[in-house]
Design a protein around this motif. Structure first.
Motif, PDB file in Angstrom:
ATOM      1  N   HIS A 111       0.440  -1.630  -0.340  1.00 42.16           N
ATOM      2  CA  HIS A 111       0.008  -0.355  -0.047  1.00 42.16           C
ATOM      3  C   HIS A 111       0.563   1.021  -0.154  1.00 42.16           C
ATOM      4  O   HIS A 111       0.377   2.267   1.150  1.00 42.16           O
ATOM      5  N   ALA A 112       2.087   1.480  -0.694  1.00 49.55           N
ATOM      6  CA  ALA A 112       2.665   2.906  -0.326  1.00 49.55           C
ATOM      7  C   ALA A 112       2.103   3.103  -2.161  1.00 49.55           C
ATOM      8  O   ALA A 112       1.832   2.818  -2.657  1.00 49.55           O
ATOM      9  N   THR A 113       1.671   4.500  -1.544  1.00 46.08           N
ATOM     10  CA  THR A 113       2.028   5.570  -2.294  1.00 46.08           C
ATOM     11  C   THR A 113       2.654   6.283  -3.339  1.00 46.08           C
ATOM     12  O   THR A 113       3.700   7.292  -1.886  1.00 46.08           O
ATOM     13  N   TRP A 114       2.862   5.803  -4.211  1.00 48.42           N
ATOM     14  CA  TRP A 114       4.758   6.656  -4.315  1.00 48.42           C
ATOM     15  C   TRP A 114       4.597   7.921  -4.958  1.00 48.42           C
ATOM     16  O   TRP A 114       5.728   8.562  -4.380  1.00 48.42           O
ATOM     17  N   HIS A 115       3.768   8.913  -5.542  1.00 41.79           N
ATOM     18  CA  HIS A 115       4.002  10.215  -5.095  1.00 41.79           C
ATOM     19  C   HIS A 115       4.180  10.633  -3.784  1.00 41.79           C
ATOM     20  O   HIS A 115       4.744  11.860  -3.774  1.00 41.79           O
ATOM     21  N   ALA A 116       3.395  10.624  -2.852  1.00 35.34           N
ATOM     22  CA  ALA A 116       3.617  10.632  -1.771  1.00 35.34           C
ATOM     23  C   ALA A 116       4.788  10.857  -0.735  1.00 35.34           C
ATOM     24  O   ALA A 116       4.636  11.116   0.298  1.00 35.34           O
ATOM     25  N   LEU A 117       5.531   9.614  -1.748  1.00 37.36           N
ATOM     26  CA  LEU A 117       6.865   9.781  -0.705  1.00 37.36           C
ATOM     27  C   LEU A 117       8.235  10.391  -1.335  1.00 37.36           C
ATOM     28  O   LEU A 117       8.014  11.023  -2.444  1.00 37.36           O
ATOM     29  N   THR A 118       8.741  10.568  -0.259  1.00 34.01           N
ATOM     30  CA  THR A 118      10.160  11.190  -0.619  1.00 34.01           C
ATOM     31  C   THR A 118      11.191   9.793  -1.776  1.00 34.01           C
ATOM     32  O   THR A 118      10.986   8.833  -1.373  1.00 34.01           O
ATOM     33  N   PRO A 119      11.882  10.444  -2.859  1.00 33.33           N
ATOM     34  CA  PRO A 119      13.319  10.608  -3.463  1.00 33.33           C
ATOM     35  C   PRO A 119      13.269   9.050  -2.658  1.00 33.33           C
ATOM     36  O   PRO A 119      14.111   8.021  -2.644  1.00 33.33           O
ATOM     37  N   GLU A 120      14.599   9.121  -1.204  1.00 33.81           N
ATOM     38  CA  GLU A 120      14.832   8.456  -0.364  1.00 33.81           C
ATOM     39  C   GLU A 120      14.090   7.250   0.446  1.00 33.81           C
ATOM     40  O   GLU A 120      14.835   6.419   0.745  1.00 33.81           O
ATOM     41  N   ASP A 121      12.820   8.001   0.592  1.00 36.95           N
ATOM     42  CA  ASP A 121      11.953   6.796   1.096  1.00 36.95           C
ATOM     43  C   ASP A 121      11.708   6.064   0.034  1.00 36.95           C
ATOM     44  O   ASP A 121      11.949   4.696   0.460  1.00 36.95           O
ATOM     45  N   VAL A 122      11.794   6.270  -1.206  1.00 30.80           N
ATOM     46  CA  VAL A 122      11.507   5.123  -1.979  1.00 30.80           C
ATOM     47  C   VAL A 122      12.020   4.050  -2.394  1.00 30.80           C
ATOM     48  O   VAL A 122      12.213   3.115  -2.633  1.00 30.80           O
ATOM     49  N   GLN A 123      13.653   4.974  -2.107  1.00 24.39           N
ATOM     50  CA  GLN A 123      14.879   4.304  -2.862  1.00 24.39           C
ATOM     51  C   GLN A 123      14.910   2.810  -1.451  1.00 24.39           C
ATOM     52  O   GLN A 123      15.354   2.247  -1.433  1.00 24.39           O
ATOM     53  N   ARG A 124      14.973   3.818  -0.442  1.00 19.88           N
ATOM     54  CA  ARG A 124      15.089   3.183   0.613  1.00 19.88           C
ATOM     55  C   ARG A 124      13.815   1.851   1.222  1.00 19.88           C
ATOM     56  O   ARG A 124      14.126   1.037   1.434  1.00 19.88           O
ATOM     57  N   GLN A 125      12.810   2.159   0.411  1.00 20.52           N
ATOM     58  CA  GLN A 125      11.735   0.673   0.595  1.00 20.52           C
ATOM     59  C   GLN A 125      12.030  -0.272  -0.492  1.00 20.52           C
ATOM     60  O   GLN A 125      11.563  -1.032  -0.258  1.00 20.52           O
ATOM     61  N   LEU A 126      12.700   0.123  -1.666  1.00 21.27           N
ATOM     62  CA  LEU A 126      12.171  -0.436  -2.695  1.00 21.27           C
ATOM     63  C   LEU A 126      13.887  -0.957  -2.902  1.00 21.27           C
ATOM     64  O   LEU A 126      14.401  -1.827  -4.039  1.00 21.27           O
ATOM     65  N   GLN A 127      14.870  -0.877  -1.554  1.00 24.15           N
ATOM     66  CA  GLN A 127      16.125  -1.319  -2.074  1.00 24.15           C
ATOM     67  C   GLN A 127      16.374  -0.510  -3.175  1.00 24.15           C
ATOM     68  O   GLN A 127      17.269  -2.261  -4.114  1.00 24.15           O
TER      69      GLN A 127
ATOM     70  N   VAL B  44       4.047  14.887  -3.118  1.00 25.07           N
ATOM     71  CA  VAL B  44       2.521  15.598  -3.254  1.00 25.07           C
ATOM     72  C   VAL B  44       1.559  15.211  -2.853  1.00 25.07           C
ATOM     73  O   VAL B  44       2.189  13.114  -2.039  1.00 25.07           O
ATOM     74  N   ALA B  45       0.531  15.602  -2.610  1.00 28.10           N
ATOM     75  CA  ALA B  45      -0.275  14.916  -1.394  1.00 28.10           C
ATOM     76  C   ALA B  45      -0.912  13.617  -1.676  1.00 28.10           C
ATOM     77  O   ALA B  45      -0.911  13.518  -2.692  1.00 28.10           O
ATOM     78  N   ALA B  46      -1.186  12.540  -0.753  1.00 22.76           N
ATOM     79  CA  ALA B  46      -1.837  10.955  -1.544  1.00 22.76           C
ATOM     80  C   ALA B  46      -2.669  11.353  -2.117  1.00 22.76           C
ATOM     81  O   ALA B  46      -3.093  10.093  -3.357  1.00 22.76           O
ATOM     82  N   ASP B  47      -3.594  12.426  -1.791  1.00 21.30           N
ATOM     83  CA  ASP B  47      -4.797  12.192  -2.614  1.00 21.30           C
ATOM     84  C   ASP B  47      -5.280  13.025  -4.173  1.00 21.30           C
ATOM     85  O   ASP B  47      -5.837  13.507  -4.397  1.00 21.30           O
ATOM     86  N   ALA B  48      -3.388  14.012  -4.186  1.00 15.78           N
ATOM     87  CA  ALA B  48      -2.944  14.277  -5.540  1.00 15.78           C
ATOM     88  C   ALA B  48      -4.796  13.913  -6.840  1.00 15.78           C
ATOM     89  O   ALA B  48      -3.946  12.673  -6.278  1.00 15.78           O
ATOM     90  N   PRO B  49      -4.647  14.737  -7.293  1.00 13.75           N
ATOM     91  CA  PRO B  49      -5.047  13.980  -9.055  1.00 13.75           C
ATOM     92  C   PRO B  49      -3.809  13.670 -10.260  1.00 13.75           C
ATOM     93  O   PRO B  49      -2.830  14.110  -9.859  1.00 13.75           O
ATOM     94  N   LEU B  50      -3.743  12.013 -10.352  1.00 12.15           N
ATOM     95  CA  LEU B  50      -2.703  11.813 -11.456  1.00 12.15           C
ATOM     96  C   LEU B  50      -2.083  13.150 -12.161  1.00 12.15           C
ATOM     97  O   LEU B  50      -1.110  13.332 -12.450  1.00 12.15           O
ATOM     98  N   GLY B  51      -2.658  14.080 -12.822  1.00 18.33           N
ATOM     99  CA  GLY B  51      -2.632  15.302 -13.869  1.00 18.33           C
ATOM    100  C   GLY B  51      -1.744  16.225 -12.361  1.00 18.33           C
ATOM    101  O   GLY B  51      -1.029  16.802 -13.298  1.00 18.33           O
ATOM    102  N   ASP B  52      -1.510  16.398 -11.351  1.00 18.17           N
ATOM    103  CA  ASP B  52      -0.515  17.368 -10.527  1.00 18.17           C
ATOM    104  C   ASP B  52       0.694  16.507  -9.939  1.00 18.17           C
ATOM    105  O   ASP B  52       1.320  16.816  -8.659  1.00 18.17           O
TER     106      ASP B  52
END
Length: 913
Positions: free
Chosen positions: A16-32, A194-202
């Motif tokens: 349940h990771a909402t990738w656009h709401a995570l920082t690059p560092e968080d993404v790198q860490r969670q996906l190793q 960005v916010a977890a509920d941000a629309p696709l275009g944002d």
């Protein structure tokens, strides 16, 4: 869902990771995802877990089953039933023709279904075939199907994004996302969460599979592959949508079922009464019942329907609407709601400067599109831009600080480069300034390209006097931070920031995209232009308001549709302010709120049904939102047409009653999911197609209104003979001859009827309205009785005066056919009189049909071969005059009935039709 990884035991895709709401560092860490990329072993494990990065092909029926299922159609059942009856009567030519028509219809349906399935193939083809990745610290070019979550992908201009990526490094990246989001311009990307509920275009930190890199470079980490991408989600939505029947086919289905049950009940009752009451032999009664059934079945209906729809296809093609599915011709005529995309359909897809605001000037600019023709207006007055130094310098800055090119290609003006920069070139050329990169006048010495984090572009130029200038264009709020002065026609003065902000808000409220322009006379601090040179001391020149303007013909078409009782709704991926402003200019949603996709997502189905009918402008809409809106309107009983051009529109296009794709800028996925393709991408073409669709439906109803009295008259003649123990006035073979002549020659003419006046001033017919109204039933009964009276009356008259049975039957056959010839003219207008030049001669095909029918009847009556087949005989002049009198009786009584109906009050008149 595409950004929510599947739960599993490894950390490569957390739950349940909402990738656009995570920082690059968080993404790198969670996906190793290490900076040097994944190792070969890790790639193999993840590929085994997630599968290849491709969209799974849908389950398909085999070609034989698909072909067999084409025969599951009420129209084909009617035709096959007619073929069985003709075969039972030994008329093998008629049987062969009918069966050939059945097979042709099935083949057409088989081909069309195959084309519809190609929509899924079109989406799969959007996946990039190659990708550049970092693995084991090396840069590799691999097949995109081998990508796995955690891969580090490198993007460059011209690349198609190979999977859903969370961007971790960005340099001036712009991505064309119109096919996925509907955004009309390339989108600037960065690495911000960005916010977890941000629309696709944002979601600026994401790059989605299938979109196109148009500028800059970036590195992204793969967060979703294959069916888990946004593109994959659309593919699943499309595969799960079943084609729905059209209103016409539903009406014909109901009509056919009712007619079939009526014929069977009538035939059974007649057989029982004839055997039990009149004590006829069962074998004799069976042949009478066969004759009755043959007279009642409308053999010509499927063929005429196909011809009428095919003619509609040809007329629509001349109006640039290419029909991919025959029933869509009529469906367009029955729509009650049109949901339209904005960019390129309702608008020109050519960015245009409409407003320039200087310190003391508020200038409106006329002209639309890329053709540099238009005036500068201050209030009601046209002004010369070059007589206002502040305006002239602002326009000059917009052209000099610019990387686009404006070209005249054989009278067609085109922009090469960013559309917004192209708009600045166009408005500059309207004032006579045609500067371009590398020009000897105002040569460019250096530049700072636009970067999303700085939000401006700057150039260093030198004028003819050798003076250095630095020009800047960008976000107004960014330029206000570096400006200390503002330019007026009298010179510069200290800047009034609050005034500029108020004008910026006012311009944005009109739905215009804003750019600020500024300059200063100065040399860079060093040998090159640097960011330190663009920090202070600038003079604000102006604000430019840019919009993709509505098409003039689209404005008129929207008004025409609204007069015709059709609701027009605009569903776009653009920003809500832009959508609201463009909608107001088009006359869509005026005085009503605009709803965003995020608000739609929060509504349940019941609430959405209410909102879908009340609101006309929907912005920031995703594929799911568009599909839900179409479904909500259909559940409310509406017949919905949906227009679109992107893969994001494909599910809604397929679900709509009639999907309309753009032919020029539309994606293959949108075209394959649609029923109609607009060759010119113009909403006005839809309005023209609606008019043609209504004419097609009118002509089908006119044919049915013409055909049924023939069948009814024949059936009444047979029933009367059985009930009153008369010799059968018409043999089964003669009945089939009448049906063949009237349907194949006379009835066909009504397919060529032009649209009646006022057809686009009618309200759409209610979706549940039956094919035959109470008035139509009355008309069918009236004319059937008239034809029966003429045919049976002449038959009995001839027998009572000593004529032979063959002569009496020949008179009866000719009486019905001649009455049909006259009634064909009656049928050209349901209510209007045909006792005028237009009514009698306005359809040349009708006159040709009558002319073709005359020799056929002469051959039926006088040729020995035909006499041997059908039992006919020669008629004398006096007998022909009696036949003519029977036809004229039908014609004048039918016209008198119309005259009476026309004199009814308007409410009663509307009720009958």
């Amino acid at each position: 869902m595409s950004e929510t990884a599947t739960t599993h035991s490894t950390p490569s895709a957390p739950p349940h990771a909402t990738w656009h709401a995570l920082t690059p560092e968080d993404v790198q860490r969670q996906l190793q995802a290490e900076p040097g990329g994944l190792s070969a072993d890790e790639v193999r494990q993840r590929l085994a877990l997630h599968g290849p990065n491709r969209l799974a092909p849908p389950k398909r029926r085999g070609p034989l089953l698909r072909f067999v299922l084409q025969f599951h159609n009420i129209l084909l059942y009617v035709m096959m039933g007619a073929a069985a009856i003709t075969a039972a009567l030994g008329h093998w030519v008629d049987t062969g023709v009918l069966l050939a028509a059945v097979v042709v219809n099935a083949i057409i349906g088989f081909i069309q279904e195959g084309k519809a399935e190609a929509a899924l193939e079109a989406i799969r083809s959007m996946l990039s075939p190659h990708a550049t990745v970092l693995r084991d610290g090396r840069r590799l070019d691999i097949d995109a199907s081998d990508l796995v979550p955690g891969d580090r992908v490198l993007l460059a201009p011209g690349d198609r994004v190979p999977a859903d990526l969370r961007l971790v490094e960005v340099r001036d990246l712009r991505v064309e996302e119109a096919a996925l989001t509907g955004e009309s311009l390339p989108v600037d990307k960065d690495t911000r969460a960005v916010a977890a509920d941000a629309p696709l275009g944002d979601r600026a930190g994401m790059a989605y599979s299938g979109t196109l890199v148009v500028y800059g470079q970036a590195t992204g980490i793969v967060v979703a592959t294959g069916s888990r991408t946004e593109l994959g989600q659309i593919n699943r939505m499309l595969a799960g949508i079943r084609n729905i029947s059209t209103p016409l086919l539903r009406q014909i289905d109901r009509f056919g079922r009712i007619l079939a049950l009526t014929i069977l009940a009538l035939a059974a009752a007649t057989f029982v009464l004839g055997v039990l009451w009149r004590e006829h032999a069962p074998a004799e009664m069976f042949m009478m019942v066969v004759a009755l059934a043959a007279s009642a079945i409308p053999e010509g209906l499927p063929a005429i329907m196909t011809v009428t729809l095919a003619l509609g296809v040809q007329r629509m093609a001349r109006r640039h609407a290419i029909v991919r599915r025959l029933p869509a011709v009529e469906t367009l005529g029955s729509v009650t709601v049109i949901c339209s995309d904005k960019t390129g359909t309702l608008t020109r897809n050519e960015m245009t400067v409409q407003r320039v605001v200087c310190a003391e000037l508020d200038v409106n600019v006329s002209g639309v599109g890329y053709e540099p023709v238009g005036d500068f207006n201050i209030g009601p007055h046209v002004v010369d831009a070059n007589r206002h130094p502040s305006l002239s310098l602002a326009l000059r800055a917009g052209v000099i600080c610019n990387d686009a090119q404006l070209r005249d290609d054989n009278g067609v003006w085109q922009v090469v480069g960013d559309p917004t920069e192209g708009a600045l070139l166009v408005v500059g050329q309207k004032s006579g300034f045609t500067q371009h990169i590398g020009s000897a006048e105002w040569p460019r010495l250096d530049s700072i390209p636009f970067e999303s984090q700085h939000r401006f572009m700057a150039t260093w130029n030198r004028d003819a006097d050798g003076q250095s200038w630095i020009f800047v264009k960008g976000a107004p709020e960014r330029l206000l931070d570096i400006c200390s002065f503002e330019c007026t026609d009298a010179g510069d003065r200290p800047i009034e920031v609050d005034t500029w902000r108020r004008m910026a808000n006012d311009t944005a409220a009109r739905g215009l995209r804003l750019l600020g322009l500024a300059c200063k006379r100065a040399e860079p601090a060093g040998a090159q232009l640097g960011f330190s040179d663009v920090e202070h001391g600038f003079m604000m020149l102006g604000l430019v308001g840019i919009v993709d303007p509505p098409r003039e013909e689209a404005i008129r078409a929207v008004q025409e549709c609204q007069r015709a009782g059709i609701r027009v709704k605009m569903i776009t991926g653009d920003h809500v302010e832009t959508a609201r402003a463009i909608g107001a200019q088009l006359g869509i949603g005026v005085g009503k709120p605009a709803i965003t996709g995020a608000e739609v997502a929060l509504m349940d189905d019941a609430a959405l049904r209410r909102v879908a009918m009340e609101v006309d402008v929907f912005a920031r809409a995703s594929p799911e939102h568009k599909l839900r809106l179409v479904q909500a309107l259909q559940e409310d009983g509406q017949v919905v047409a949906m227009t679109g051009d992107g893969v994001n529109d494909a599910p809604a296009l397929k679900r709509a009653d009639v999907g309309v794709a753009m032919g020029n800028k539309g994606t293959d996925a949108a075209k394959e999911a649609s029923d109609v393709v607009l060759a010119n991408d113009n909403f006005a073409t839809i309005a023209a197609a609606v008019r043609e669709g209504r004419a097609v439906y009118d002509n089908l109803k006119k044919f049915i209104l013409f055909m049924l009295p023939t069948n009814g008259g024949e059936a009444l003649v047979v029933i009367a003979a059985i009930m009153f123990e008369l010799t059968l006035p018409l043999t089964p073979a003669q009945i089939l001859w009448i049906n063949m002549v009237t349907s194949s020659t006379l009835g066909l003419a009504l397919a060529f009827e032009p649209a009646e006046d006022g057809i686009m001033r009618r309200r759409p017919r209610p979706p549940g309205q039956p094919l035959l109204s109470g008035f139509f039933v009355w008309r069918v009964v009236l004319v059937s009785v008239l034809m029966m009276s003429g045919a049976l009356g002449l038959f009995l008259w001839e027998l009572s005066h000593g004529s032979s049975l063959e002569t009496a039957r020949t008179m009866a056959v000719n009486a019905i056919v001649v009455a049909e010839m006259f009634y064909l003219l009656n049928s050209r207008h349901v209510l209007a009189s045909v006792l005028n030049r237009e009514g009698l001669t306005g359809n040349r095909v009708a006159l040709l049909a009558i002319a073709a029918c005359v020799p056929l009847q002469l051959a039926f009556t006088h040729l020995p071969v035909m006499q041997g087949i059908f039992g006919s005989t020669d008629l004398h002049l006096a007998e022909w005059l009696k036949v003519l009198g029977a036809g004229l009786m039908v014609f004048f009584i039918a016209e008198f009935e119309k005259f009476v109906i026309r004199r009814l009050p308007i409410t009663a008149k509307l009720a009958v039709v």
